[in-house]
Design a protein around this motif. Sequence first.
Motif, PDB file in Angstrom:
ATOM      1  N   THR A   1      -5.030   0.462   4.496  1.00 38.89           N
ATOM      2  CA  THR A   1      -5.134  -0.245   3.340  1.00 38.89           C
ATOM      3  C   THR A   1      -6.490  -0.839   3.013  1.00 38.89           C
ATOM      4  O   THR A   1      -7.076  -1.100   3.902  1.00 38.89           O
ATOM      5  CB  THR A   1      -4.159  -1.831   3.811  1.00 38.89           C
ATOM      6  OG1 THR A   1      -2.905  -1.107   3.837  1.00 38.89           O
ATOM      7  CG2 THR A   1      -4.149  -2.596   2.623  1.00 38.89           C
ATOM      8  N   PHE A   2      -6.745  -0.954   1.731  1.00 37.45           N
ATOM      9  CA  PHE A   2      -8.136  -1.282   1.421  1.00 37.45           C
ATOM     10  C   PHE A   2      -8.215  -1.854   0.070  1.00 37.45           C
ATOM     11  O   PHE A   2      -7.244  -1.995  -0.568  1.00 37.45           O
ATOM     12  CB  PHE A   2      -9.259  -0.228   1.524  1.00 37.45           C
ATOM     13  CG  PHE A   2      -8.775   0.921   0.825  1.00 37.45           C
ATOM     14  CD1 PHE A   2      -9.146   1.289  -0.653  1.00 37.45           C
ATOM     15  CD2 PHE A   2      -7.946   2.029   1.357  1.00 37.45           C
ATOM     16  CE1 PHE A   2      -8.805   2.348  -1.217  1.00 37.45           C
ATOM     17  CE2 PHE A   2      -7.497   3.129   0.581  1.00 37.45           C
ATOM     18  CZ  PHE A   2      -7.957   3.282  -0.732  1.00 37.45           C
ATOM     19  N   GLN A   3      -9.244  -2.481  -0.254  1.00 39.87           N
ATOM     20  CA  GLN A   3      -9.572  -2.908  -1.750  1.00 39.87           C
ATOM     21  C   GLN A   3     -10.388  -2.096  -2.434  1.00 39.87           C
ATOM     22  O   GLN A   3     -11.427  -1.812  -1.822  1.00 39.87           O
ATOM     23  CB  GLN A   3      -9.887  -4.520  -1.624  1.00 39.87           C
ATOM     24  CG  GLN A   3      -8.904  -5.504  -0.894  1.00 39.87           C
ATOM     25  CD  GLN A   3      -9.392  -6.947  -0.978  1.00 39.87           C
ATOM     26  OE1 GLN A   3     -10.636  -7.210  -1.759  1.00 39.87           O
ATOM     27  NE2 GLN A   3      -8.626  -7.745  -0.679  1.00 39.87           N
TER      28      GLN A   3
ATOM     29  N   SER B   1      -2.693   0.683  -0.710  1.00 32.10           N
ATOM     30  CA  SER B   1      -2.160   1.280   0.597  1.00 32.10           C
ATOM     31  C   SER B   1      -1.745   2.485   0.357  1.00 32.10           C
ATOM     32  O   SER B   1      -1.240   2.940  -0.596  1.00 32.10           O
ATOM     33  CB  SER B   1      -1.239   0.415   0.932  1.00 32.10           C
ATOM     34  OG  SER B   1      -1.354  -1.087   1.090  1.00 32.10           O
TER      35      SER B   1
ATOM     36  N   THR C   1     -10.340  -7.572  -7.301  1.00 28.01           N
ATOM     37  CA  THR C   1      -9.933  -6.219  -6.899  1.00 28.01           C
ATOM     38  C   THR C   1      -8.510  -6.192  -6.801  1.00 28.01           C
ATOM     39  O   THR C   1      -7.730  -7.263  -6.990  1.00 28.01           O
ATOM     40  CB  THR C   1     -10.434  -6.296  -5.363  1.00 28.01           C
ATOM     41  OG1 THR C   1     -10.077  -7.408  -4.740  1.00 28.01           O
ATOM     42  CG2 THR C   1     -12.080  -6.340  -5.241  1.00 28.01           C
TER      43      THR C   1
ATOM     44  N   GLU D   1      -5.601  -4.516  -4.050  1.00 31.06           N
ATOM     45  CA  GLU D   1      -5.139  -3.898  -2.699  1.00 31.06           C
ATOM     46  C   GLU D   1      -4.375  -2.624  -2.813  1.00 31.06           C
ATOM     47  O   GLU D   1      -3.434  -2.547  -3.504  1.00 31.06           O
ATOM     48  CB  GLU D   1      -4.344  -4.753  -2.056  1.00 31.06           C
ATOM     49  CG  GLU D   1      -4.137  -4.540  -0.578  1.00 31.06           C
ATOM     50  CD  GLU D   1      -3.212  -5.364   0.289  1.00 31.06           C
ATOM     51  OE1 GLU D   1      -3.772  -6.276   0.485  1.00 31.06           O
ATOM     52  OE2 GLU D   1      -1.960  -5.063   0.440  1.00 31.06           O
TER      53      GLU D   1
ATOM     54  N   THR E   1       3.150  -4.983  -8.623  1.00 30.56           N
ATOM     55  CA  THR E   1       2.732  -3.614  -7.679  1.00 30.56           C
ATOM     56  C   THR E   1       3.015  -2.624  -8.450  1.00 30.56           C
ATOM     57  O   THR E   1       4.260  -2.217  -9.107  1.00 30.56           O
ATOM     58  CB  THR E   1       3.738  -3.789  -6.347  1.00 30.56           C
ATOM     59  OG1 THR E   1       3.562  -5.133  -5.814  1.00 30.56           O
ATOM     60  CG2 THR E   1       3.465  -2.740  -5.462  1.00 30.56           C
TER      61      THR E   1
ATOM     62  N   SER F   1      -4.478  -9.235  -4.380  1.00 26.56           N
ATOM     63  CA  SER F   1      -5.277  -8.926  -3.143  1.00 26.56           C
ATOM     64  C   SER F   1      -5.960  -9.979  -2.600  1.00 26.56           C
ATOM     65  O   SER F   1      -6.655 -10.113  -1.394  1.00 26.56           O
ATOM     66  CB  SER F   1      -6.464  -7.856  -3.559  1.00 26.56           C
ATOM     67  OG  SER F   1      -7.422  -8.530  -4.426  1.00 26.56           O
TER      68      SER F   1
ATOM     69  N   LYS G   1      -1.342  -3.309  -5.172  1.00 20.64           N
ATOM     70  CA  LYS G   1      -0.898  -4.402  -5.230  1.00 20.64           C
ATOM     71  C   LYS G   1      -2.014  -5.397  -6.039  1.00 20.64           C
ATOM     72  O   LYS G   1      -2.937  -5.181  -5.583  1.00 20.64           O
ATOM     73  CB  LYS G   1      -0.604  -4.964  -4.018  1.00 20.64           C
ATOM     74  CG  LYS G   1       0.558  -4.645  -3.144  1.00 20.64           C
ATOM     75  CD  LYS G   1       1.143  -5.484  -1.886  1.00 20.64           C
ATOM     76  CE  LYS G   1       2.104  -5.102  -1.386  1.00 20.64           C
ATOM     77  NZ  LYS G   1       2.394  -5.510   0.102  1.00 20.64           N
TER      78      LYS G   1
END
Length: 108
Positions: free
Chosen positions: A86-88, A76, A72, A74, A50, A67, A64
Amino acid sequence: MAALRGNFTLTSALTDHQELEVTTSEPMTAHTTGDFLTAYPEAWSFSSGTLEMTAEDGSALQLKADSGNVDTAEISLMQDDVVLETFQQPWSLWHDTLTRVQADPRGR
């Protein structure tokens, strides 16, 4: 195995001269075979860890590595430790930045 760990403080015109604290709260690691990263230094796709970037105003971005999809990361977006979204994102968007940080002796 390749690893990225540590922390540093960044100030630039891109952050409106606001200090940004960058830290790996969990070391970023990538498992590879042979000299893959030497032959392909742009291939920074981490499988665990992270990375957090926090501004003076409490806004933060957390990346992170795990994911659930090896292609990909993640992401935030946070404010005062509260997750807003939060998305990738594909690792390809992060390759250049992480490679430059790794090569910069000030980041060690």
